[in-house]
Write an enzyme that holds these catalytic residues in place. Structure first.
Site, PDB file in Angstrom:
ATOM      1  N   ASP A 125       0.869  -1.187   0.000  1.00 57.33           N
ATOM      2  CA  ASP A 125       0.000   0.000   0.000  1.00 57.33           C
ATOM      3  C   ASP A 125       0.902   1.232   0.000  1.00 57.33           C
ATOM      4  OD1 ASP A 125      -2.396   1.476   0.118  1.00 57.33           O
ATOM      5  OD2 ASP A 125      -2.268   1.615   2.305  1.00 57.33           O
ATOM      6  N   GLU A 151       5.122   4.689   3.671  1.00 56.95           N
ATOM      7  CA  GLU A 151       4.545   5.967   4.123  1.00 56.95           C
ATOM      8  C   GLU A 151       5.679   6.960   4.338  1.00 56.95           C
ATOM      9  OE1 GLU A 151       1.556   7.602   4.578  1.00 56.95           O
ATOM     10  OE2 GLU A 151       2.957   9.154   5.226  1.00 56.95           O
ATOM     11  N   ASN A 178       9.988   7.417   0.929  1.00 52.69           N
ATOM     12  CA  ASN A 178       9.344   7.986  -0.237  1.00 52.69           C
ATOM     13  C   ASN A 178       9.172   6.856  -1.256  1.00 52.69           C
ATOM     14  OD1 ASN A 178       8.652   9.313  -2.546  1.00 52.69           O
ATOM     15  ND2 ASN A 178      10.340  10.787  -2.496  1.00 52.69           N
ATOM     16  N   ASP A 203      -1.929  12.050  -1.969  1.00 51.47           N
ATOM     17  CA  ASP A 203      -1.976  13.505  -1.797  1.00 51.47           C
ATOM     18  C   ASP A 203      -2.205  14.158  -3.157  1.00 51.47           C
ATOM     19  OD1 ASP A 203      -1.596  13.336   0.896  1.00 51.47           O
ATOM     20  OD2 ASP A 203       0.552  13.767   0.842  1.00 51.47           O
ATOM     21  N   LYS A 207      -1.900  22.276  -7.234  1.00 51.71           N
ATOM     22  CA  LYS A 207      -1.336  23.255  -8.179  1.00 51.71           C
ATOM     23  C   LYS A 207      -0.601  22.556  -9.307  1.00 51.71           C
ATOM     24  CE  LYS A 207      -0.525  26.934  -4.845  1.00 51.71           C
ATOM     25  NZ  LYS A 207       0.500  27.537  -3.988  1.00 51.71           N
ATOM     26  N   ASP A 239     -10.650  10.684  -4.346  1.00 52.87           N
ATOM     27  CA  ASP A 239     -11.898  11.445  -4.319  1.00 52.87           C
ATOM     28  C   ASP A 239     -11.731  12.737  -5.102  1.00 52.87           C
ATOM     29  OD1 ASP A 239     -11.357  13.472  -1.584  1.00 52.87           O
ATOM     30  OD2 ASP A 239     -10.158  11.683  -1.907  1.00 52.87           O
TER      31      ASP A 239
HETATM   32  C1  LIG Z   1      -4.326  11.506   1.583  1.00 53.28           C
HETATM   33  S1  LIG Z   1      -3.355  10.418   2.537  1.00 53.28           S
HETATM   34  C2  LIG Z   1      -4.211   8.863   2.229  1.00 53.28           C
HETATM   35  C3  LIG Z   1      -3.854   7.822   3.220  1.00 53.28           C
HETATM   36  C4  LIG Z   1      -4.560   6.506   3.003  1.00 53.28           C
HETATM   37  N1  LIG Z   1      -4.121   5.853   1.802  1.00 53.28           N
HETATM   38  C5  LIG Z   1      -6.059   6.705   2.999  1.00 53.28           C
HETATM   39  O1  LIG Z   1      -6.669   6.541   1.918  1.00 53.28           O
HETATM   40  O2  LIG Z   1      -6.607   7.026   4.061  1.00 53.28           O
HETATM   41  C6  LIG Z   1      -1.905  10.189   1.507  1.00 53.28           C
HETATM   42  C7  LIG Z   1      -0.767   9.536   2.253  1.00 53.28           C
HETATM   43  O3  LIG Z   1       0.320   9.315   1.363  1.00 53.28           O
HETATM   44  C8  LIG Z   1       1.534   9.689   2.013  1.00 53.28           C
HETATM   45  N2  LIG Z   1       2.494  10.009   0.945  1.00 53.28           N
HETATM   46  C9  LIG Z   1       2.510  11.100   0.163  1.00 53.28           C
HETATM   47  N3  LIG Z   1       3.512  11.041  -0.729  1.00 53.28           N
HETATM   48  C10 LIG Z   1       4.161   9.868  -0.497  1.00 53.28           C
HETATM   49  C11 LIG Z   1       5.275   9.237  -1.075  1.00 53.28           C
HETATM   50  N4  LIG Z   1       5.934   9.784  -2.093  1.00 53.28           N
HETATM   51  N5  LIG Z   1       5.682   8.037  -0.594  1.00 53.28           N
HETATM   52  C12 LIG Z   1       5.008   7.461   0.443  1.00 53.28           C
HETATM   53  N6  LIG Z   1       3.938   8.014   1.040  1.00 53.28           N
HETATM   54  C13 LIG Z   1       3.510   9.207   0.571  1.00 53.28           C
HETATM   55  C14 LIG Z   1       1.135  10.863   2.878  1.00 53.28           C
HETATM   56  O4  LIG Z   1       2.028  11.123   3.914  1.00 53.28           O
HETATM   57  C15 LIG Z   1      -0.239  10.422   3.372  1.00 53.28           C
HETATM   58  O5  LIG Z   1      -0.145   9.656   4.563  1.00 53.28           O
END
Ligand SMILES: C[S@@+](CC[C@H](N)C(=O)[O-])C[C@H]1O[C@@H](n2cnc3c(N)ncnc32)[C@H](O)[C@@H]1O
Length: 308
Positions: A125, A151, A178, A203, A207, A239
């Site tokens: 995930d 994460e 990352n 995320d 922009k 979403d």
């Molecule tokens: C909007 S949250 C969604 C979390 C979860 N998947 C959910 O649907 O509830 C997006 C998650 O991705 C993580 N994230 C963003 N860019 C990432 C990256 N390049 N590598 C790993 N995690 C990342 C963020 O820190 C955040 O916890």
């Protein structure tokens, strides 16, 4: 994303799934299709701190959403032990994954040390957030599948690992990294087959000049497609329509290797635009719960690998 809301319709949880075999990744029963009202505007992306406390009704509305998360994940029985032992978790709302410090790939762990049986099929995930989603799946499929959450925010991983320990799960692991730079190195060293990759509500980086920060970029897609076992699946959702379309374009672009599931599995019905109607996992992610509570539609795609 425990502290953020983008967009709500309360709905009943979809029936549980059991992953009983590496070849049956989704075995869901779709009993409930939420009545989704298309919104005129892109979903709101608001934070707890930005919510005005002057409107009691609105406050109550925002308090409801974490309650719904707690209810959906009640099976995990996580309570507030972490907060009691470690204190409150303060996390940054957004991270720029292109910061130099975040461009260093993670070392692959000794998989035999992190999983009870490192040969089991693996689900990864990407952007696992709080990790509850993977823990819920891991608890239900403790002897048939391993789960790896990637994460970028270390504090979320620290808490997730605390919870994993508390739950005594041997088939779920979280790595603070990352995913854009670490996915290939991590999954290519895993001894078992990669059967499922999920990227759920990543995320949005709204922009245009920040779109390059979005986690789904061509190198990651290539790496997912190349490492996925035959019959393996990719589950993406957002979403935010623009984000979903962006991801869709990338995964649709490899039709010789990935087919969309509606062409091979009639049990996952789609709407007229090709979005999968129901979450096939049997549990919604936290972001998904918040978004549906706010009335947003979730745009989903599920792909299956047809070729090596
Ligand atoms: C909007 S949250 C969604 C979390 C979860 N998947 C959910 O649907 O509830 C997006 C998650 O991705 C993580 N994230 C963003 N860019 C990432 C990256 N390049 N590598 C790993 N995690 C990342 C963020 O820190 C955040 O916890």
């Amino acid at each position: 994303m425990a502290h953020s809301l983008y967009c709500s319709i309360p709905k009943k949880p979809i029936s549980s799934i059991v992953i009983s075999s590496p070849h049956i990744i989704f075995n869901s029963v779709h009993k409930f299709v939420p009545p989704v009202t298309p919104s005129l505007f892109p979903c709101r992306y608001c934070t707890w701190s930005s919510v005005s406390s002057s409107v009691a009704e609105t406050d109550e509305h925002y308090r409801q959403s974490p309650r719904l998360v707690a209810k959906e994940y009640a099976d995990l029985n996580l309570a507030d032990k972490f907060t009691e032992d470690v204190g409150n978790l303060r996390i940054r709302q957004h991270v720029n994954p292109l910061r130099r410090a975040l461009m260093i790939p993670a070392e692959a762990p000794n998989w035999k040390e992190v999983f009870g049986d490192a040969t089991l099929p693996l689900m990864v995930d990407i952007g696992s957030g709080s990790g509850r989603f993977l823990m819920w799946l891991a608890k239900r499929n403790s002897s048939s599948m391993n789960y790896l959450g990637l994460e970028i925010r270390p504090k979320l991983v620290t808490r997730a690992e605390y919870w994993v320990n508390e739950l005594g799960l041997k088939n779920v692991h979280f790595i603070s990294t990352n995913a854009m730079v670490s996915f290939q190195r991590l999954v290519s060293t895993y001894p078992g087959p990669l059967m499922l990759v999920s990227i759920l509500c990543p995320d949005p980086h709204f922009k245009k000049k920040h779109h390059k920060r979005r986690v789904v970029q061509k190198p990651l897609v290539d790496s997912i497609v190349n490492n996925l076992a035959h019959g393996g699946q990719v589950f993406i959702q957002s979403d935010v329509l623009d984000v979903a379309l962006d991801m869709r374009d990338y995964f649709d672009a490899v039709p010789d290797k990935l087919v969309h599931v509606d062409s091979v599995d009639p049990s996952l019905p789609c709407d007229g635009d090709g979005w999968v109607l129901n979450n096939p996992m049997g549990i919604r992610t936290e972001r998904e719960i918040h978004a549906e509570f706010e009335g947003c539609k979730i745009y989903r795609r599920v792909y299956k690998k047809v070729q090596h």
